[in-house]
Design a protein around this motif. Structure first.
Motif, PDB file in Angstrom:
ATOM      1  N   UNK A 119       0.801  -1.186  -0.108  1.00 34.16           N
ATOM      2  CA  UNK A 119      -0.155  -0.127   0.059  1.00 34.16           C
ATOM      3  C   UNK A 119       0.750   1.360  -0.157  1.00 34.16           C
ATOM      4  N   UNK A 120       1.619   1.589  -0.894  1.00 37.05           N
ATOM      5  CA  UNK A 120       2.496   2.725  -1.019  1.00 37.05           C
ATOM      6  C   UNK A 120       1.626   3.911  -1.158  1.00 37.05           C
ATOM      7  N   UNK A 121       2.059   4.971  -0.782  1.00 39.11           N
ATOM      8  CA  UNK A 121       1.508   6.559  -0.680  1.00 39.11           C
ATOM      9  C   UNK A 121       2.661   7.352  -0.862  1.00 39.11           C
ATOM     10  N   UNK A 122       2.494   8.672  -1.145  1.00 43.08           N
ATOM     11  CA  UNK A 122       3.436   9.497  -1.353  1.00 43.08           C
ATOM     12  C   UNK A 122       4.160   9.595  -0.164  1.00 43.08           C
ATOM     13  N   UNK A 123       5.820   9.636  -0.347  1.00 41.88           N
ATOM     14  CA  UNK A 123       6.534   9.716   0.874  1.00 41.88           C
ATOM     15  C   UNK A 123       6.237   8.550   1.953  1.00 41.88           C
ATOM     16  N   UNK A 124       5.975   7.467   1.547  1.00 41.61           N
ATOM     17  CA  UNK A 124       5.668   6.296   2.560  1.00 41.61           C
ATOM     18  C   UNK A 124       7.094   5.894   2.890  1.00 41.61           C
ATOM     19  N   UNK A 125       7.975   5.680   2.198  1.00 41.98           N
ATOM     20  CA  UNK A 125       9.355   5.174   2.746  1.00 41.98           C
ATOM     21  C   UNK A 125      10.022   6.196   3.630  1.00 41.98           C
ATOM     22  N   UNK A 126       9.932   7.435   3.148  1.00 38.92           N
ATOM     23  CA  UNK A 126      10.494   8.525   4.285  1.00 38.92           C
ATOM     24  C   UNK A 126       9.712   8.576   5.820  1.00 38.92           C
ATOM     25  N   UNK A 127       8.335   8.501   5.423  1.00 39.38           N
ATOM     26  CA  UNK A 127       7.531   8.485   6.546  1.00 39.38           C
ATOM     27  C   UNK A 127       7.830   7.053   7.608  1.00 39.38           C
ATOM     28  N   UNK A 128       7.995   5.933   7.032  1.00 40.33           N
ATOM     29  CA  UNK A 128       8.184   4.949   7.660  1.00 40.33           C
ATOM     30  C   UNK A 128       9.786   4.798   8.271  1.00 40.33           C
ATOM     31  N   UNK A 129      10.690   5.616   7.322  1.00 44.11           N
ATOM     32  CA  UNK A 129      11.975   5.653   7.945  1.00 44.11           C
ATOM     33  C   UNK A 129      12.189   6.520   9.174  1.00 44.11           C
ATOM     34  N   UNK A 130      11.331   7.687   8.960  1.00 40.46           N
ATOM     35  CA  UNK A 130      11.138   8.584  10.254  1.00 40.46           C
ATOM     36  C   UNK A 130      10.732   7.914  11.453  1.00 40.46           C
ATOM     37  N   UNK A 131       9.782   6.939  11.133  1.00 38.10           N
ATOM     38  CA  UNK A 131       9.215   6.231  12.544  1.00 38.10           C
ATOM     39  C   UNK A 131      10.265   5.248  13.082  1.00 38.10           C
ATOM     40  N   UNK A 132      10.804   4.596  12.139  1.00 39.05           N
ATOM     41  CA  UNK A 132      11.709   3.599  12.686  1.00 39.05           C
ATOM     42  C   UNK A 132      12.930   4.343  13.222  1.00 39.05           C
ATOM     43  N   UNK A 133      13.457   5.438  12.813  1.00 42.74           N
ATOM     44  CA  UNK A 133      14.603   6.337  13.426  1.00 42.74           C
ATOM     45  C   UNK A 133      14.034   6.896  14.555  1.00 42.74           C
ATOM     46  N   UNK A 134      12.828   7.511  14.752  1.00 43.15           N
ATOM     47  CA  UNK A 134      12.202   7.973  15.971  1.00 43.15           C
ATOM     48  C   UNK A 134      12.215   6.966  17.144  1.00 43.15           C
ATOM     49  N   UNK A 135      11.821   5.834  16.576  1.00 44.40           N
ATOM     50  CA  UNK A 135      11.517   4.848  17.720  1.00 44.40           C
ATOM     51  C   UNK A 135      13.006   4.340  18.211  1.00 44.40           C
TER      52      UNK A 135
END
Length: 123
Positions: free
Chosen positions: A81-97
């Motif tokens: 289920x890709x969305x615009x900036x999905x990878x960037x959003x997920x990477x931000x979440x992984x980095x923040x976590x």
């Protein structure tokens, strides 16, 4: 209690870290061409503690759950289920976590090394 590194393994980057490889290199967080991350399980030990086996299983399960979330859930979501900036959003979440987890880990290990309770208020 004393902290003990129970296990550590190097595993290939999952889809999120692969998608952010260039950014991680630019930030100096990985070297060019690096393709693996290190997973570390830290166990708190107290001599004669019956809780040791429980803590070991809980920490190992936590490490497994983290990888399931990163690889299967987040990676699967990005693929299905890709969305615009999905990878960037997920990477931000992984980095923040990861950053929050590291801060918590530092607090826990410091408390254990000092022989203090790691809870905000002792039970």
């Amino acid at each position: 209690m004393r902290p003990v590194v129970a296990d550590r393994r190097r595993v290939p980057f999952g889809p999120v870290l692969r998608s952010r490889r260039e950014w991680l290199e630019d930030q100096g967080l990985i070297t060019p061409g690096e393709e693996k991350e290190e997973l570390v399980i830290i166990r708190a030990e107290r001599s004669g503690s019956r809780r040791r086996a429980f803590l070991r299983r809980a920490l190992e399960a936590d490490a497994v759950h983290e990888q399931v979330v990163r690889r299967d859930i987040v990676g699967g979501l990005l693929e299905e289920e890709p969305w615009p900036d999905a990878e960037a959003d997920a990477a931000f979440g992984v980095d923040a976590t990861g950053r929050v987890d590291a801060l918590l880990g530092e607090r826990l290990v410091a408390a254990w090394c000092d022989g203090r309770c790691s809870l905000r208020a002792p039970l």
